[in-house]
Scaffold this motif. Structure first.
Motif, PDB file in Angstrom:
ATOM      1  N   GLN A 115       0.556  -1.776  -0.270  1.00  0.00           N
ATOM      2  CA  GLN A 115      -0.016   0.008   0.075  1.00  0.00           C
ATOM      3  C   GLN A 115       0.900   1.112  -0.163  1.00  0.00           C
ATOM      4  O   GLN A 115       0.758   2.426  -0.789  1.00  0.00           O
ATOM      5  CB  GLN A 115      -0.931  -0.181   1.332  1.00  0.00           C
ATOM      6  CG  GLN A 115      -2.429  -0.894   1.259  1.00  0.00           C
ATOM      7  CD  GLN A 115      -2.813  -0.938   2.311  1.00  0.00           C
ATOM      8  OE1 GLN A 115      -2.213  -0.278   3.660  1.00  0.00           O
ATOM      9  NE2 GLN A 115      -3.897  -1.899   2.547  1.00  0.00           N
ATOM     10  N   LYS A 116       1.609   0.897   0.737  1.00  0.00           N
ATOM     11  CA  LYS A 116       3.033   2.624   1.401  1.00  0.00           C
ATOM     12  C   LYS A 116       3.511   2.719  -0.597  1.00  0.00           C
ATOM     13  O   LYS A 116       3.581   3.862  -1.011  1.00  0.00           O
ATOM     14  CB  LYS A 116       3.684   2.005   1.734  1.00  0.00           C
ATOM     15  CG  LYS A 116       3.426   2.352   2.749  1.00  0.00           C
ATOM     16  CD  LYS A 116       4.930   2.405   4.457  1.00  0.00           C
ATOM     17  CE  LYS A 116       4.467   2.990   5.521  1.00  0.00           C
ATOM     18  NZ  LYS A 116       5.430   2.653   6.683  1.00  0.00           N
ATOM     19  N   ARG A 117       3.848   1.669  -0.683  1.00  0.00           N
ATOM     20  CA  ARG A 117       3.869   1.272  -2.565  1.00  0.00           C
ATOM     21  C   ARG A 117       3.358   1.547  -3.621  1.00  0.00           C
ATOM     22  O   ARG A 117       3.785   3.092  -4.698  1.00  0.00           O
ATOM     23  CB  ARG A 117       5.520   0.667  -3.175  1.00  0.00           C
ATOM     24  CG  ARG A 117       6.303   0.404  -1.900  1.00  0.00           C
ATOM     25  CD  ARG A 117       6.991  -1.130  -2.993  1.00  0.00           C
ATOM     26  NE  ARG A 117       7.831  -2.018  -2.034  1.00  0.00           N
ATOM     27  CZ  ARG A 117       7.801  -3.440  -1.711  1.00  0.00           C
ATOM     28  NH1 ARG A 117       6.844  -4.253  -3.285  1.00  0.00           N
ATOM     29  NH2 ARG A 117       8.419  -3.772  -1.364  1.00  0.00           N
ATOM     30  N   SER A 118       2.270   1.643  -3.158  1.00  0.00           N
ATOM     31  CA  SER A 118       0.960   2.565  -4.065  1.00  0.00           C
ATOM     32  C   SER A 118       0.678   2.978  -4.245  1.00  0.00           C
ATOM     33  O   SER A 118       0.807   4.561  -5.184  1.00  0.00           O
ATOM     34  CB  SER A 118       0.477   1.964  -3.989  1.00  0.00           C
ATOM     35  OG  SER A 118       0.290  -0.063  -4.051  1.00  0.00           O
ATOM     36  N   LYS A 120       2.961   5.800  -2.935  1.00  0.00           N
ATOM     37  CA  LYS A 120       3.831   6.679  -3.346  1.00  0.00           C
ATOM     38  C   LYS A 120       3.914   6.724  -5.102  1.00  0.00           C
ATOM     39  O   LYS A 120       4.960   8.024  -5.541  1.00  0.00           O
ATOM     40  CB  LYS A 120       5.117   6.096  -2.807  1.00  0.00           C
ATOM     41  CG  LYS A 120       6.374   6.540  -3.024  1.00  0.00           C
ATOM     42  CD  LYS A 120       7.800   6.298  -2.504  1.00  0.00           C
ATOM     43  CE  LYS A 120       9.582   6.755  -2.777  1.00  0.00           C
ATOM     44  NZ  LYS A 120      10.584   5.748  -2.654  1.00  0.00           N
ATOM     45  N   ASP A 121       3.913   5.664  -5.260  1.00  0.00           N
ATOM     46  CA  ASP A 121       3.265   5.278  -6.860  1.00  0.00           C
ATOM     47  C   ASP A 121       2.728   6.475  -7.612  1.00  0.00           C
ATOM     48  O   ASP A 121       2.915   7.050  -8.905  1.00  0.00           O
ATOM     49  CB  ASP A 121       3.621   4.244  -7.400  1.00  0.00           C
ATOM     50  CG  ASP A 121       4.870   3.178  -7.157  1.00  0.00           C
ATOM     51  OD1 ASP A 121       6.355   3.867  -7.149  1.00  0.00           O
ATOM     52  OD2 ASP A 121       4.371   1.886  -7.581  1.00  0.00           O
ATOM     53  N   SER A 122       1.349   6.992  -6.875  1.00  0.00           N
ATOM     54  CA  SER A 122       0.342   7.411  -7.191  1.00  0.00           C
ATOM     55  C   SER A 122       0.796   8.993  -6.889  1.00  0.00           C
ATOM     56  O   SER A 122       0.298   9.603  -8.018  1.00  0.00           O
ATOM     57  CB  SER A 122      -0.183   7.201  -6.719  1.00  0.00           C
ATOM     58  OG  SER A 122      -0.994   7.502  -4.992  1.00  0.00           O
ATOM     59  N   GLU A 124       4.079  10.030  -7.578  1.00  0.00           N
ATOM     60  CA  GLU A 124       5.067  10.245  -8.423  1.00  0.00           C
ATOM     61  C   GLU A 124       4.449  10.559  -9.692  1.00  0.00           C
ATOM     62  O   GLU A 124       3.786  10.728 -10.401  1.00  0.00           O
ATOM     63  CB  GLU A 124       5.854   9.387  -8.471  1.00  0.00           C
ATOM     64  CG  GLU A 124       6.643   8.801  -6.929  1.00  0.00           C
ATOM     65  CD  GLU A 124       7.876   8.531  -6.283  1.00  0.00           C
ATOM     66  OE1 GLU A 124       8.197   7.376  -8.168  1.00  0.00           O
ATOM     67  OE2 GLU A 124       8.939   8.610  -5.974  1.00  0.00           O
TER      68      GLU A 124
END
Length: 124
Positions: A115-118, A120-122, A124
């Motif tokens: 969830q954190k990666r998602s 963070k990706d959204s 950027e």
């Protein structure tokens, strides 16, 4: 014939008493419920330790968090202690129970990381 009948009655009484005593010794929570409760407790441990160490949660609030968890699982502190003692008497079974707790905590951690990666990706 009477001796056989008396013997049968005596055996059936022993059987019924034995079944009732097993029910009395049975835990208030089944293993699955205990696993869920322990997962919640350990999740709270992590959050509370972090919050207390950062000064966001004071020590007096900690008891309330645990009380709320027990209430959510419809169990008192005394009942939890009793169930915990019941399961901990059989080390092998208790180890399996805790292995399941650890697996579920690892899954939760992995999901949070995803969830954190998602997020963070959204951004950027």
């Amino acid at each position: 014939m009477q001796k056989i009948l008396i013997g049968f009655i005596a055996l059936s009484q022993i059987f019924f008493v034995g079944c009732n005593s097993q029910k009395k010794n049975a835990p208030i929570l089944e293993e699955e419920e205990m696993v869920e409760l322990l997962v919640d407790i350990h999740m709270a441990d992590a959050a509370l330790n972090r919050g207390v160490s950062r000064g966001k949660i004071n020590q007096s609030e900690v008891k309330k968090y645990y009380k709320d968890i027990l209430e959510a699982h419809n169990i008192s502190r005394e009942q939890f202690d009793s169930v915990y003692n019941y399961y901990s008497k059989d080390f092998d079974n208790f180890e399996e129970l805790y292995n399941e707790v650890i697996l579920r905590l690892q899954k939760k951690k992995k999901n949070l990381e995803l969830q954190k990666r998602s997020a963070k990706d959204s951004i950027e």
